[in-house]
Write a protein that holds these residues in place. Sequence first.
Motif, mmCIF file in Angstrom:
data_model
loop_
_atom_site.group_PDB
_atom_site.id
_atom_site.type_symbol
_atom_site.label_atom_id
_atom_site.label_comp_id
_atom_site.label_asym_id
_atom_site.label_seq_id
_atom_site.Cartn_x
_atom_site.Cartn_y
_atom_site.Cartn_z
ATOM 1 N N PRO A 132 0.797 -1.362 -0.029
ATOM 2 C CA PRO A 132 0.043 -0.052 -0.299
ATOM 3 C C PRO A 132 0.956 1.113 0.110
ATOM 4 O O PRO A 132 1.952 1.385 0.498
ATOM 5 C CB PRO A 132 -0.863 -0.031 1.432
ATOM 6 N N SER A 133 0.299 2.019 -0.627
ATOM 7 C CA SER A 133 1.228 3.466 -0.361
ATOM 8 C C SER A 133 0.776 4.184 0.936
ATOM 9 O O SER A 133 0.271 3.604 1.648
ATOM 10 C CB SER A 133 0.404 4.662 -1.681
ATOM 11 N N ARG A 134 1.625 5.143 1.238
ATOM 12 C CA ARG A 134 1.480 5.751 2.480
ATOM 13 C C ARG A 134 0.006 6.114 2.856
ATOM 14 O O ARG A 134 -0.325 5.888 3.911
ATOM 15 C CB ARG A 134 2.665 6.945 2.460
ATOM 16 N N ASP A 135 -0.456 6.684 1.946
ATOM 17 C CA ASP A 135 -1.894 7.202 2.134
ATOM 18 C C ASP A 135 -2.692 6.209 2.022
ATOM 19 O O ASP A 135 -3.991 6.436 2.606
ATOM 20 C CB ASP A 135 -2.269 8.238 0.857
ATOM 21 N N GLU A 136 -2.519 5.162 1.575
ATOM 22 C CA GLU A 136 -3.514 3.999 1.910
ATOM 23 C C GLU A 136 -3.284 2.923 2.987
ATOM 24 O O GLU A 136 -4.055 2.124 3.423
ATOM 25 C CB GLU A 136 -3.201 2.852 0.686
ATOM 26 N N VAL A 189 8.582 -7.209 13.812
ATOM 27 C CA VAL A 189 8.758 -5.696 13.852
ATOM 28 C C VAL A 189 10.057 -5.169 14.639
ATOM 29 O O VAL A 189 10.564 -4.355 14.337
ATOM 30 C CB VAL A 189 7.342 -5.073 14.104
ATOM 31 N N ARG A 190 10.140 -5.651 15.691
ATOM 32 C CA ARG A 190 10.973 -5.311 16.877
ATOM 33 C C ARG A 190 12.470 -5.731 16.332
ATOM 34 O O ARG A 190 13.242 -5.017 16.642
ATOM 35 C CB ARG A 190 10.883 -6.077 18.257
ATOM 36 N N LEU A 191 12.464 -6.534 15.830
ATOM 37 C CA LEU A 191 13.897 -7.156 15.126
ATOM 38 C C LEU A 191 14.265 -6.305 14.027
ATOM 39 O O LEU A 191 15.309 -5.832 14.056
ATOM 40 C CB LEU A 191 13.920 -8.556 14.781
ATOM 41 N N LEU A 192 13.516 -5.966 13.216
ATOM 42 C CA LEU A 192 13.528 -4.937 12.028
ATOM 43 C C LEU A 192 13.997 -3.618 12.448
ATOM 44 O O LEU A 192 14.978 -2.872 11.697
ATOM 45 C CB LEU A 192 12.482 -5.182 11.047
ATOM 46 N N ALA A 193 13.453 -3.446 13.618
ATOM 47 C CA ALA A 193 13.561 -1.973 14.088
ATOM 48 C C ALA A 193 15.115 -1.781 14.597
ATOM 49 O O ALA A 193 15.602 -0.619 14.664
ATOM 50 C CB ALA A 193 12.545 -1.665 15.150
ATOM 51 N N THR A 194 15.783 -2.876 14.806
ATOM 52 C CA THR A 194 17.054 -2.853 15.285
ATOM 53 C C THR A 194 18.090 -2.913 14.282
ATOM 54 O O THR A 194 19.238 -2.943 14.589
ATOM 55 C CB THR A 194 17.458 -3.900 16.338
ATOM 56 N N GLN A 195 17.736 -3.126 12.852
ATOM 57 C CA GLN A 195 18.536 -3.448 11.850
ATOM 58 C C GLN A 195 18.545 -2.020 11.158
ATOM 59 O O GLN A 195 17.745 -1.536 10.688
ATOM 60 C CB GLN A 195 18.035 -4.525 11.020
ATOM 61 N N ALA A 236 -0.386 -4.459 5.231
ATOM 62 C CA ALA A 236 -0.671 -3.532 6.020
ATOM 63 C C ALA A 236 0.074 -2.304 6.034
ATOM 64 O O ALA A 236 -0.399 -1.157 6.391
ATOM 65 C CB ALA A 236 -0.746 -4.021 7.525
ATOM 66 N N GLY A 237 1.215 -2.600 4.969
ATOM 67 C CA GLY A 237 2.108 -1.272 5.082
ATOM 68 C C GLY A 237 3.327 -1.045 5.979
ATOM 69 O O GLY A 237 3.900 -0.174 6.416
ATOM 70 N N VAL A 238 3.367 -2.103 6.850
ATOM 71 C CA VAL A 238 4.330 -1.996 8.031
ATOM 72 C C VAL A 238 5.839 -2.353 7.673
ATOM 73 O O VAL A 238 6.666 -1.970 8.107
ATOM 74 C CB VAL A 238 4.081 -3.125 9.137
ATOM 75 N N ILE A 239 5.952 -3.193 6.927
ATOM 76 C CA ILE A 239 7.265 -3.612 6.204
ATOM 77 C C ILE A 239 7.434 -3.488 4.648
ATOM 78 O O ILE A 239 6.139 -3.698 3.954
ATOM 79 C CB ILE A 239 7.613 -4.939 6.552
ATOM 80 N N GLN A 240 8.281 -3.508 4.013
ATOM 81 C CA GLN A 240 8.808 -3.222 2.590
ATOM 82 C C GLN A 240 9.480 -4.733 2.213
ATOM 83 O O GLN A 240 10.449 -5.029 3.040
ATOM 84 C CB GLN A 240 9.800 -2.065 2.255
ATOM 85 N N GLN A 241 9.004 -5.389 1.415
ATOM 86 C CA GLN A 241 9.827 -6.559 0.967
ATOM 87 C C GLN A 241 10.198 -6.543 -0.596
ATOM 88 O O GLN A 241 9.402 -6.360 -1.443
ATOM 89 C CB GLN A 241 8.796 -7.828 1.049
ATOM 90 N N LEU A 244 11.616 -2.218 7.634
ATOM 91 C CA LEU A 244 10.586 -1.688 8.306
ATOM 92 C C LEU A 244 10.441 -0.354 7.851
ATOM 93 O O LEU A 244 11.180 0.341 7.446
ATOM 94 C CB LEU A 244 10.746 -1.399 9.657
ATOM 95 N N ARG A 245 8.826 -0.126 7.416
ATOM 96 C CA ARG A 245 8.617 1.171 6.562
ATOM 97 C C ARG A 245 8.414 2.509 7.867
ATOM 98 O O ARG A 245 7.332 2.866 8.026
ATOM 99 C CB ARG A 245 7.269 0.967 5.713
ATOM 100 N N ARG A 246 9.404 2.502 8.651
ATOM 101 C CA ARG A 246 9.284 3.508 9.684
ATOM 102 C C ARG A 246 8.794 4.988 9.371
ATOM 103 O O ARG A 246 8.026 5.321 9.770
ATOM 104 C CB ARG A 246 10.633 3.518 10.298
ATOM 105 N N ALA A 247 9.183 5.414 8.196
ATOM 106 C CA ALA A 247 9.059 7.121 7.871
ATOM 107 C C ALA A 247 7.478 6.812 7.482
ATOM 108 O O ALA A 247 6.895 7.729 7.772
ATOM 109 C CB ALA A 247 9.985 7.301 6.653
ATOM 110 N N ASP A 248 7.007 5.755 6.703
ATOM 111 C CA ASP A 248 5.674 5.939 6.337
ATOM 112 C C ASP A 248 4.706 5.818 7.576
ATOM 113 O O ASP A 248 3.745 6.421 7.707
ATOM 114 C CB ASP A 248 5.389 4.804 5.375
#
Lengths: 120, 120
Positions: B14-18, B37-43, B71-76, B87-91
Motif C-alpha cells: 500500500p502507498s503511504r496514504d493507503e 517488527v521489533r527485530l527489524l527496528a534494530t537493523q 498493512a504497510g508495516v514492512i517493505q519486501q 520496516l516502513r518506519r518513515a511511512d
Amino acid sequence: MNVVPKLSMELHHPSRDEIELATVLHALSDPQRLQIVRLLATQDTAVPCGSIELGVTKSTATHHFRVLREAGVIQQTPTGTTKLTTLRRADLDARLPGLLDAVLGASPAVAATAAGATVG
Amino acid sequence: MNVVPKLSMELHHPSRDEIELATVLHALSDPQRLQIVRLLATQDTAVPCGSIELGVTKSTATHHFRVLREAGVIQQTPTGTTKLTTLRRADLDARLPGLLDAVLGASPAVAATAAGATVG
C-alpha cells in the motif's frame, strides 16, 4: 445448602499488570471497536453501553464490548439492566505509554470512521 | 503471442496514504509479527526474511510477512531466492504518528516476547 456465588454479577477485567500489548492491539484492530474507544474518550462520565449506537446487532455489539473489556481497554460495571462503560485511560497510559494517544490521534481518514458510532 | 507480465515479481505494498489504522493494529496484534517488527527496528539494513527465525513453519512465517507487508508495516523486495525486508518506519511515523514508538517502547513483559525471534 445453596450458596449464591458472590461474584455472579462481576465481569472479568484484567489488572493493570495483566494488560498485554498484543491483546490490546487486537482489541483496537476493529473499526467498530475503535469507534467505541474514540467515543468513550470524549465522555467525562461512564456511558451505558446500550446507548452507543454502532449500527450492528446487539450480540455483535456485546462481543465488541467484551473483547475491549477482556483486553483491559474498557471498564464495564453492571448497573440495573445496562453496563456503565468507561475507557481505562490511566491503566493504558501507565502500561502502554503513548499507545492510546497515537490511536486517538490518527486522523479520521486513517481511523476508518465508516461505522459512525454515536451516543444515542 | 505470449506477454510476460512486467509486474510478476512485484509484491503489493500500500502507498503511504493507503495505510489504515485498524489494518496496522491488526498486523501488529500477533506476538510473532511483533517480534518481526521489533527485530527489524534494530537493523540498519534490509534483512533477508528467511534469516529471521520465528520457530514456526515456513508457510506460517510467510503468512506473517504478508500480513505485515499488506498493512504497510514492512517493505519486501524480492532478491534472488529471498525477500529483503525493511520496516516502513518513515511511512508509519508520517501516517500514524507515535504508534510505532509506543509499540516498540512497550516493555518486554508487555510485548509477549515468548516467540523470541532472532536473525539467523
